[in-house]
Write a protein that holds these residues in place. Structure first.
Motif, PDB file in Angstrom:
ATOM      1  N   LEU A 145      15.521  27.702  73.999  1.00  0.00           N
ATOM      2  CA  LEU A 145      16.382  28.353  74.995  1.00  0.00           C
ATOM      3  C   LEU A 145      17.536  29.074  74.323  1.00  0.00           C
ATOM      4  CD1 LEU A 145      16.918  28.609  78.072  1.00  0.00           C
ATOM      5  CD2 LEU A 145      18.487  26.721  77.801  1.00  0.00           C
ATOM      6  N   GLU A 146      18.160  28.392  73.362  1.00  0.00           N
ATOM      7  CA  GLU A 146      19.324  28.982  72.698  1.00  0.00           C
ATOM      8  C   GLU A 146      18.954  30.289  72.008  1.00  0.00           C
ATOM      9  OE1 GLU A 146      22.512  28.208  72.630  1.00  0.00           O
ATOM     10  OE2 GLU A 146      22.248  26.489  73.936  1.00  0.00           O
ATOM     11  N   HIS A 198      12.333  28.149  81.121  1.00  0.00           N
ATOM     12  CA  HIS A 198      12.748  27.085  80.203  1.00  0.00           C
ATOM     13  C   HIS A 198      13.040  25.776  80.924  1.00  0.00           C
ATOM     14  CE1 HIS A 198      12.662  28.810  76.248  1.00  0.00           C
ATOM     15  NE2 HIS A 198      12.937  29.963  76.822  1.00  0.00           N
ATOM     16  N   ALA A 199      13.524  25.857  82.147  1.00  0.00           N
ATOM     17  CA  ALA A 199      13.755  24.631  82.927  1.00  0.00           C
ATOM     18  C   ALA A 199      12.421  23.922  83.153  1.00  0.00           C
ATOM     19  CB  ALA A 199      14.398  24.981  84.265  1.00  0.00           C
ATOM     20  N   GLN A 202      11.123  22.406  79.902  1.00  0.00           N
ATOM     21  CA  GLN A 202      11.884  21.227  79.480  1.00  0.00           C
ATOM     22  C   GLN A 202      11.843  20.091  80.506  1.00  0.00           C
ATOM     23  OE1 GLN A 202      15.806  22.062  77.817  1.00  0.00           O
ATOM     24  NE2 GLN A 202      15.128  24.094  77.231  1.00  0.00           N
ATOM     25  N   ALA A 204      12.869  19.955  83.577  1.00  0.00           N
ATOM     26  CA  ALA A 204      14.111  19.762  84.345  1.00  0.00           C
ATOM     27  C   ALA A 204      13.772  19.578  85.819  1.00  0.00           C
ATOM     28  CB  ALA A 204      15.026  20.967  84.174  1.00  0.00           C
ATOM     29  N   ILE A 207      18.437  22.833  88.366  1.00  0.00           N
ATOM     30  CA  ILE A 207      19.217  23.808  87.586  1.00  0.00           C
ATOM     31  C   ILE A 207      20.536  24.008  88.324  1.00  0.00           C
ATOM     32  CG2 ILE A 207      19.332  26.159  86.660  1.00  0.00           C
ATOM     33  CD1 ILE A 207      16.272  26.297  86.961  1.00  0.00           C
ATOM     34  N   ARG A 219      23.464  24.486  83.708  1.00  0.00           N
ATOM     35  CA  ARG A 219      23.111  23.127  83.274  1.00  0.00           C
ATOM     36  C   ARG A 219      21.749  22.729  83.844  1.00  0.00           C
ATOM     37  NH1 ARG A 219      27.839  18.909  84.178  1.00  0.00           N
ATOM     38  NH2 ARG A 219      28.010  19.752  86.277  1.00  0.00           N
ATOM     39  N   TYR A 220      21.009  21.943  83.073  1.00  0.00           N
ATOM     40  CA  TYR A 220      19.719  21.404  83.519  1.00  0.00           C
ATOM     41  C   TYR A 220      19.840  19.891  83.680  1.00  0.00           C
ATOM     42  CZ  TYR A 220      17.295  25.702  81.959  1.00  0.00           C
ATOM     43  OH  TYR A 220      16.865  26.991  81.803  1.00  0.00           O
ATOM     44  N   ARG A 227      22.621  18.322  81.390  1.00  0.00           N
ATOM     45  CA  ARG A 227      22.950  18.817  80.048  1.00  0.00           C
ATOM     46  C   ARG A 227      23.298  20.304  80.122  1.00  0.00           C
ATOM     47  NH1 ARG A 227      18.984  15.444  76.902  1.00  0.00           N
ATOM     48  NH2 ARG A 227      18.175  14.068  78.507  1.00  0.00           N
ATOM     49  N   ASP A 228      24.286  20.733  79.339  1.00  0.00           N
ATOM     50  CA  ASP A 228      24.602  22.163  79.278  1.00  0.00           C
ATOM     51  C   ASP A 228      23.432  22.897  78.653  1.00  0.00           C
ATOM     52  OD1 ASP A 228      26.988  21.555  80.321  1.00  0.00           O
ATOM     53  OD2 ASP A 228      28.224  22.266  78.671  1.00  0.00           O
ATOM     54  N   ALA A 229      23.002  23.991  79.283  1.00  0.00           N
ATOM     55  CA  ALA A 229      21.883  24.769  78.748  1.00  0.00           C
ATOM     56  C   ALA A 229      22.402  26.073  78.153  1.00  0.00           C
ATOM     57  CB  ALA A 229      20.868  25.059  79.847  1.00  0.00           C
TER      58      ALA A 229
END
Length: 588
Positions: A145-146, A198-199, A202, A204, A207, A219-220, A227-229
């Motif tokens: 994601l990053e 990505h959610a 991962q 999640a 969102i 955040r997810y 958690r900060d996404a």
């Protein structure tokens, strides 16, 4: 390179994997349907796919590899472009100097091997693998994601034109057009698509898109933890909100009132229903999206974490034709999932199951599901009132929120229906006082409620974990939360530990998470911890007398009820979760 049917038959019979009669029947079916005989054998569960491919690999002299748990280096993976890997079921997984090892399903696909050889300018070493291995490796093509967002924010966010804050007195038509234009901008569309993809990858469940004074925080919620996404520039805020409103078919020019909607996302690998809630906050509008997989199957009760006596009590009560079965706990503790699993067991052709829910989280075949809509007067109470006239055998009420719904649910249980529902209480024994507080008569509660189940969700440990034993100070601290002697007795009774003289709690092995590449936190997935309170004759007497939840709890424990903490500690000894996880959800 092809495995002939005769060769396959000889090796299968020699290995004792199938009988000659079974092979001949599969061969005839393969000829009729124009399939490979191996595919027919797998489809009829005579052999597994892995057994077949291992055998084919042995016959052809090609090595077999299982890549289900392998982490492939990105630079090796990218040698074969993703579209080619996907369409031809072939992946690169190891490179040594000029040699490239590739895993594939079809050993006859020489054209693809030749293509990769020319484009990569490497010597190709083919290996056979399973379709599950290919599927797991294809997932690794997704960038982190990053990385993906880092690139996107640099390139795309510059292209987002800041939409001016709408001022009082601006005509709604102008405002709506302005926002629609912002929602249709390519950078905004890409940001939302990437966030959602990505959610889902991962795992999640939610969102959160939260505007602050200077930026937008994404955040997810994964395995119950937020958690900060990513952070987005403040100028993206209005465009992102407008895009989600367009997808959810909500009013673009409404910024002062909360709005709810939903939309769907579909891809080759997944299909999700996204539930959207938009709430005005000081710095703009906050969005929370709940992700619900449409391909999700109902869990078995064992899969949810029920075991031993608790499982038997639930199964016995599901066989009863009348009465109430209540599931309690805070928001997000898996109550609805438990109810859906119970309905899956009850869902047979001989019964009519009707539900009234807010919202309908999963579609279930043969079950009549009604969505609550307070705007038009379809509340839980009105929906339940109508359901009773639909000749149901089993009724599921999403939640008992008020005295009217409680009264109608009790009445439905009295008039020959099995009623399943949820309630917001912290433990099972708190259900009776809560129903009385809602105006239900104690004698009606005692004669309709069959069993109450309270639950929480704890994170599961990954297979790699560290063993440890408790120190005296830790044991002293744990005594605040539960009776450790009772836990020891449960462990011995259920044969989880071997009974030995003088055994103490400090001798019991527990587990800690061990972070790894696949499990950065050492946890993956969740499981339930439960307490099940059957309404026995003594409990009925206490309800009629108006006993407190503590008195009901004490009596239930005297009669053998395992509390949530005790169930959690048992699962911690089994290595399913950790003591820290159990205490986290109980103390919360």
């Amino acid at each position: 390179m092809k495995v002939e049917s005769g060769q396959l038959k000889a090796f299968l019979l020699d290995a004792g994997l199938v009988a000659e009669k079974q092979f001949n029947a599969a061969f005839k079916k393969a000829e009729k349907t124009n399939q490979k005989v191996g595919d027919v054998l797998v489809a009829e569960s005579l052999i597994t796919e892995e057994e077949l491919i291992k055998l084919e690999a042995y016959i052809l002299g090609i090595p077999f590899v299982n890549l289900e748990k392998e982490k492939i280096e990105p630079e090796v993976l990218k040698i074969i472009p993703e579209p080619i890997a996907r369409s031809n079921n072939i992946v690169a997984f190891r490179k040594k100097e000029n040699d490239l090892e590739v895993a594939m399903l079809d050993p006859e696909d020489l054209r693809t091997i030749e293509f990769i050889k020319k484009t990569a300018n490497l010597r190709i070493l083919p290996r056979l693998t399973t379709s599950e291995s290919i599927k797991q490796v294809l997932k690794q093509y997704q960038k982190t994601l990053e990385a993906e967002f880092g690139e996107m924010i640099k390139k795309e966010a510059k292209g987002i034109k800041a939409v001016q804050e709408i001022k009082e007195g601006v005509p709604a038509i102008t405002e709506s057009e302005e926002l629609k234009k912002a929602a249709g901008e390519l950078p905004v569309i890409r940001i939302i698509d990437t966030l959602l993809r990505h959610a889902i990858l991962q795992r999640a469940s939610d969102i959160h898109i939260e505007p602050t004074e200077k930026e937008v925080v994404v955040r997810y919620r994964i395995d119950g933890i937020l958690r900060d996404a990513m952070t987005l520039p403040k100028q993206a805020s209005l465009g992102v909100v407008a895009r989600i409103k367009v997808l959810s078919n909500l009013k673009l020019d409404e910024h002062r009132l909360p709005q709810d909607g939903r939309f769907k996302v579909e891809a080759e690998d997944y299909r999700y229903s996204i539930r959207v809630s938009i709430l005005p906050v000081f710095d703009g509008e906050k969005i929370v999206m709940r992700l619900l997989s449409e391909k999700a199957k109902a869990y078995t009760l064992e899969g949810l974490g029920f075991r031993g006596e608790t499982l038997e009590i639930i199964q016995d009560n599901l066989r009863k034709p009348v009465g109430m079965l209540l599931v309690t706990g805070p928001t997000g503790c898996g109550k609805t999932t438990t109810l859906y699993s119970m309905m899956e067991i009850l869902n047979v052709p001989g019964v009519n199951i009707s539900t009234v829910e807010d919202p309908i989280e999963y579609r279930m075949p043969r079950i009549n599901q009604t969505q609550v809509n307070p705007k038009i007067g379809l509340t839980f109470a009105n929906g339940l009132r109508a359901l009773v006239r639909q000749d149901p055998d089993i009724i599921m009420v999403g939640e008992i929120r008020d005295s009217e719904t409680a009264g109608l649910a009790i009445n439905a249980a009295l008039t020959g229906h099995l009623v399943l529902s949820t309630l917001h209480t912290t433990n099972a024994s708190g259900t009776m006082p809560r129903l009385i507080d809602m105006g239900a008569e104690p004698f009606l509660i005692s004669s309709t409620v069959n069993v109450v189940l309270a639950q929480r969700l704890v994170r599961r440990l990954c297979p790699e974990k560290e063993k440890y034993t408790l120190k005296d100070t830790e044991i002293k601290n744990l005594k605040k939360y539960c009776n450790l002697d009772r836990v020891l007795d449960i462990l011995k009774k259920e044969k989880i530990i071997k009974p030995s003289p003088g055994q103490a709690f400090k001798d019991i092995v527990f587990y800690r998470p061990k972070p790894s590449k696949d499990c950065p936190d050492g946890y993956k997935g969740r499981i339930g911890i439960y307490e099940v309170l059957p309404v026995t004759e003594t409990i009925k007497e206490l309800i009629v007398k108006g006993a407190t939840s503590d008195q009901i709890q004490a009596q239930a424990q005297k009669e053998g009820m395992v509390t949530m903490v005790e169930d959690g500690f048992v699962k911690a000894v089994q290595g399913i979760t950790t003591i820290e996880e159990v205490l986290r959800v109980i103390i919360e």
